[in-house]
Motif scaffolding. Structure first.
Motif, mmCIF file in Angstrom:
data_model
loop_
_atom_site.group_PDB
_atom_site.id
_atom_site.type_symbol
_atom_site.label_atom_id
_atom_site.label_comp_id
_atom_site.label_asym_id
_atom_site.label_seq_id
_atom_site.Cartn_x
_atom_site.Cartn_y
_atom_site.Cartn_z
ATOM 1 N N VAL A 1 -8.351 -2.799 1.412
ATOM 2 C CA VAL A 1 -8.732 -2.257 2.718
ATOM 3 C C VAL A 1 -8.945 -0.749 2.570
ATOM 4 O O VAL A 1 -9.898 -0.193 3.093
ATOM 5 C CB VAL A 1 -7.650 -2.573 3.778
ATOM 6 C CG1 VAL A 1 -8.024 -1.984 5.125
ATOM 7 C CG2 VAL A 1 -7.433 -4.090 3.878
ATOM 8 N N ILE A 2 -8.028 -0.096 1.814
ATOM 9 C CA ILE A 2 -8.123 1.336 1.496
ATOM 10 C C ILE A 2 -7.917 1.472 -0.003
ATOM 11 O O ILE A 2 -6.897 1.000 -0.512
ATOM 12 C CB ILE A 2 -7.041 2.166 2.226
ATOM 13 C CG1 ILE A 2 -7.176 2.012 3.741
ATOM 14 C CG2 ILE A 2 -7.123 3.640 1.834
ATOM 15 C CD1 ILE A 2 -6.003 2.619 4.510
ATOM 16 N N GLY B 1 0.804 -1.210 0.000
ATOM 17 C CA GLY B 1 0.000 0.000 0.000
ATOM 18 C C GLY B 1 0.834 1.255 0.000
ATOM 19 O O GLY B 1 2.039 1.228 -0.209
ATOM 20 N N GLY B 2 0.145 2.352 0.223
ATOM 21 C CA GLY B 2 0.790 3.649 0.236
ATOM 22 C C GLY B 2 0.555 4.412 -1.050
ATOM 23 O O GLY B 2 -0.036 3.911 -2.009
ATOM 24 N N GLU B 3 1.046 5.648 -1.048
ATOM 25 C CA GLU B 3 0.804 6.551 -2.182
ATOM 26 C C GLU B 3 1.449 6.079 -3.482
ATOM 27 O O GLU B 3 0.867 6.226 -4.549
ATOM 28 C CB GLU B 3 1.287 7.957 -1.834
ATOM 29 C CG GLU B 3 0.415 8.651 -0.805
ATOM 30 C CD GLU B 3 0.859 10.083 -0.522
ATOM 31 O OE1 GLU B 3 1.586 10.665 -1.360
ATOM 32 O OE2 GLU B 3 0.475 10.597 0.535
ATOM 33 N N ARG B 4 2.670 5.508 -3.397
ATOM 34 C CA ARG B 4 3.334 5.068 -4.638
ATOM 35 C C ARG B 4 2.508 3.998 -5.337
ATOM 36 O O ARG B 4 2.290 4.067 -6.544
ATOM 37 C CB ARG B 4 4.740 4.539 -4.337
ATOM 38 C CG ARG B 4 5.750 5.624 -4.075
ATOM 39 C CD ARG B 4 7.136 5.114 -3.657
ATOM 40 N NE ARG B 4 7.481 3.738 -3.925
ATOM 41 C CZ ARG B 4 8.112 3.297 -5.027
ATOM 42 N NH1 ARG B 4 8.466 4.142 -5.965
ATOM 43 N NH2 ARG B 4 8.407 2.021 -5.166
ATOM 44 N N GLY C 1 -4.271 5.058 -10.165
ATOM 45 C CA GLY C 1 -5.076 6.263 -10.236
ATOM 46 C C GLY C 1 -5.809 6.573 -8.937
ATOM 47 O O GLY C 1 -6.830 7.270 -8.946
ATOM 48 N N LEU C 2 -5.293 6.079 -7.823
ATOM 49 C CA LEU C 2 -5.892 6.323 -6.507
ATOM 50 C C LEU C 2 -5.017 7.288 -5.718
ATOM 51 O O LEU C 2 -3.849 7.503 -6.043
ATOM 52 C CB LEU C 2 -6.018 5.004 -5.728
ATOM 53 C CG LEU C 2 -6.862 3.901 -6.373
ATOM 54 C CD1 LEU C 2 -6.698 2.586 -5.606
ATOM 55 C CD2 LEU C 2 -8.328 4.317 -6.427
ATOM 56 N N ASN C 3 -5.567 7.853 -4.646
ATOM 57 C CA ASN C 3 -4.790 8.728 -3.773
ATOM 58 C C ASN C 3 -4.017 7.940 -2.725
ATOM 59 O O ASN C 3 -2.910 8.306 -2.346
ATOM 60 C CB ASN C 3 -5.705 9.741 -3.068
ATOM 61 C CG ASN C 3 -6.313 10.716 -4.048
ATOM 62 O OD1 ASN C 3 -5.662 11.130 -5.011
ATOM 63 N ND2 ASN C 3 -7.566 11.068 -3.838
#
Length: 162
Positions: A76-77, A43-46, A52-54
């Motif tokens: 999960v997110i 996960g995470g921003e990278r 195309g997600l934040n």
């Protein structure tokens, strides 16, 4: 001679987004008779930006079949939303498992509690095909409604190097 396909002739994996990773692992292990090779979280921003997600957090498992890997993904997110596609809808996809014998495969589905969408058929001339007679197919779904198929291929449906 230059390779113009840049590798697009090989498939590595199919990713299937699920509601509950543990439940889906149990289903796909029972279906394939193969254990997942690993369970992890990414996960995470990278990672999010590749989709195309934040932001994202994905629990996942990898299951290696003889010729293709399955990535089983629980987001999960952001939290996943249920999608439902029938095979005739544009952008719908399905995963097809190649089997040696359709009757044995149908028995396997029954043993693990899977109800097929309908009875299997064996392709014949009356189906409108020019070839491939004797190929047998049936459709079913995983616990989250993912479209799945089994095929016992003949003729042009058989791959040269399975």
């Amino acid at each position: 001679m230059e390779n113009t396909t840049k590798g697009f002739t090989r498939a590595n994996h199919v990713g299937i987004t699920v509601k509950n990773l543990e439940k889906s692992i149990a289903f796909y292990e029972a279906l394939t008779g193969t254990k997942v090779s690993n369970i992890d979280v990414i996960g995470g921003e990278r990672m999010a930006k590749t989709q195309g997600l934040n932001d994202t957090q994905i629990k996942f498992a990898n299951l290696h079949l003889d010729n293709l890997n399955l990535d089983i993904l629980e987001y999960v997110i952001p939290e996943s939303e249920q999608a439902s596609y029938s095979n005739n809808q544009i952008s719908a996809m399905h995963l097809c498992f190649e089997v040696d014998n359709i009757d044995d495969a149908m028995q396997r589905l029954k043993e693990i509690g899977v109800e097929p969408d309908g009875e299997p058929i064996i392709f014949e001339e009356a189906d409108g095909l020019k070839s491939g007679y004797g190929t047998a197919v049936a459709y079913f779904r995983d616990p989250d409604g993912t479209n799945l198929e089994i095929i016992a291929p003949q003729g042009p449906f058989k791959r040269k190097n399975p």
